[in-house]
Design a protein around this motif. Sequence first.
Motif, short mmCIF file in Angstrom:
data_model
loop_
_atom_site.label_atom_id
_atom_site.label_comp_id
_atom_site.label_asym_id
_atom_site.label_seq_id
_atom_site.Cartn_x
_atom_site.Cartn_y
_atom_site.Cartn_z
N GLU A 26 0.83 -1.21 0.00
CA GLU A 26 0.00 0.00 0.00
C GLU A 26 0.87 1.26 0.00
O GLU A 26 0.55 2.25 0.64
N GLY A 27 2.01 1.20 -0.70
CA GLY A 27 2.90 2.35 -0.79
C GLY A 27 3.81 2.54 0.41
O GLY A 27 4.54 3.53 0.48
N LEU A 28 3.80 1.62 1.34
CA LEU A 28 4.63 1.71 2.55
C LEU A 28 5.73 0.65 2.53
O LEU A 28 5.48 -0.49 2.13
N GLU A 29 6.90 1.03 2.99
CA GLU A 29 7.98 0.05 3.12
C GLU A 29 7.66 -0.91 4.26
O GLU A 29 7.22 -0.49 5.33
N ILE A 30 7.89 -2.19 4.02
CA ILE A 30 7.72 -3.20 5.08
C ILE A 30 9.05 -3.35 5.79
O ILE A 30 10.07 -3.63 5.17
N ARG A 31 9.02 -3.15 7.10
CA ARG A 31 10.23 -3.22 7.92
C ARG A 31 10.06 -4.27 9.00
O ARG A 31 8.95 -4.67 9.34
N PRO A 32 11.18 -4.66 9.63
CA PRO A 32 11.08 -5.60 10.76
C PRO A 32 10.49 -4.89 11.97
O PRO A 32 10.63 -3.66 12.12
N PRO A 33 9.84 -5.63 12.85
CA PRO A 33 9.28 -5.02 14.06
C PRO A 33 10.31 -4.25 14.89
O PRO A 33 9.97 -3.27 15.54
N GLU A 34 11.56 -4.65 14.84
CA GLU A 34 12.62 -3.94 15.59
C GLU A 34 12.69 -2.47 15.20
O GLU A 34 13.13 -1.64 16.00
N SER A 35 12.25 -2.12 13.98
CA SER A 35 12.27 -0.73 13.53
C SER A 35 11.41 0.17 14.39
O SER A 35 11.64 1.38 14.47
N LEU A 36 10.42 -0.42 15.04
CA LEU A 36 9.53 0.38 15.90
C LEU A 36 10.26 0.96 17.10
O LEU A 36 9.84 1.97 17.65
N LYS A 37 11.37 0.35 17.48
CA LYS A 37 12.15 0.86 18.61
C LYS A 37 12.78 2.22 18.29
O LYS A 37 13.16 2.94 19.20
N GLU A 38 12.87 2.57 17.01
CA GLU A 38 13.48 3.83 16.59
C GLU A 38 12.49 5.00 16.64
O GLU A 38 12.89 6.15 16.49
N LEU A 39 11.22 4.71 16.84
CA LEU A 39 10.21 5.77 16.87
C LEU A 39 10.34 6.61 18.14
O LEU A 39 10.69 6.09 19.20
N PRO A 40 10.02 7.90 18.05
CA PRO A 40 9.98 8.72 19.27
C PRO A 40 8.94 8.14 20.24
O PRO A 40 7.96 7.53 19.81
N SER A 41 9.15 8.34 21.51
CA SER A 41 8.27 7.74 22.51
C SER A 41 6.84 8.25 22.45
O SER A 41 5.93 7.57 22.92
N ASP A 42 6.62 9.44 21.87
CA ASP A 42 5.26 9.96 21.78
C ASP A 42 4.57 9.61 20.46
O ASP A 42 3.47 10.06 20.18
N CYS A 43 5.20 8.77 19.66
CA CYS A 43 4.64 8.34 18.37
C CYS A 43 3.82 7.06 18.61
O CYS A 43 4.33 6.08 19.14
N ALA A 44 2.56 7.10 18.24
CA ALA A 44 1.68 5.94 18.46
C ALA A 44 1.90 4.88 17.39
O ALA A 44 2.27 5.17 16.26
N ILE A 45 1.66 3.66 17.79
CA ILE A 45 1.73 2.51 16.90
C ILE A 45 0.31 2.01 16.71
O ILE A 45 -0.42 1.80 17.70
N PHE A 46 -0.10 1.84 15.47
CA PHE A 46 -1.44 1.33 15.17
C PHE A 46 -1.33 -0.09 14.66
O PHE A 46 -0.65 -0.35 13.67
N ILE A 47 -2.00 -0.99 15.34
CA ILE A 47 -2.05 -2.39 14.91
C ILE A 47 -3.32 -2.54 14.09
O ILE A 47 -4.42 -2.30 14.59
N CYS A 48 -3.14 -2.94 12.85
CA CYS A 48 -4.27 -2.99 11.91
C CYS A 48 -4.53 -4.40 11.42
O CYS A 48 -4.45 -4.68 10.22
N ASN A 49 -4.80 -5.29 12.33
CA ASN A 49 -5.23 -6.64 11.96
C ASN A 49 -5.97 -7.26 13.13
O ASN A 49 -6.03 -6.67 14.21
N ILE A 50 -6.52 -8.42 12.91
CA ILE A 50 -7.36 -9.03 13.94
C ILE A 50 -6.56 -9.67 15.07
O ILE A 50 -7.13 -10.07 16.07
N TYR A 51 -5.24 -9.75 14.93
CA TYR A 51 -4.40 -10.35 15.96
C TYR A 51 -3.76 -9.28 16.84
O TYR A 51 -2.62 -9.41 17.28
N TYR A 52 -4.50 -8.21 17.10
CA TYR A 52 -3.93 -7.07 17.81
C TYR A 52 -3.42 -7.43 19.20
O TYR A 52 -2.41 -6.88 19.64
N LYS A 53 -4.09 -8.31 19.92
CA LYS A 53 -3.62 -8.66 21.27
C LYS A 53 -2.27 -9.36 21.21
O LYS A 53 -1.38 -9.06 22.00
N GLU A 54 -2.13 -10.28 20.27
CA GLU A 54 -0.88 -11.01 20.12
C GLU A 54 0.25 -10.08 19.68
O GLU A 54 1.37 -10.16 20.17
#
Length: 91
Positions: A26-54
């Motif tokens: 969808e026009g977005l680069e797919i990265r490893p989950p480890e990339s999320l550690k580089e986000l600023p602490s006030d940046c929200a993460i949106f989980i967009c699938n039915i396995y959100y709890k996992e």
Amino acid sequence: MKCYGEEFPPLFTCDNNRARWGEQFEGLEIRPPESLKELPSDCAIFICNIYYKEVERQLREMGISNPIEYFNDEYMPSYYFDRLEYWEGET
């Protein structure tokens, strides 16, 4: 992406599947989950699938403390328009 992608464009998307890293979705680069550690602490993460709890559990176990939100379009009317038109034609 269909609902809010233009108004709130994501930075990237993540996948546990190493074979997908570097691809586009969808026009977005797919990265490893480890990339999320580089986000600023006030940046929200949106989980967009039915396995959100996992997924949230995995991220918390990785030490990610960012705010986490969920979005699941499974019950949105636009998702089922084709099905509704089909069933309306059958009645």
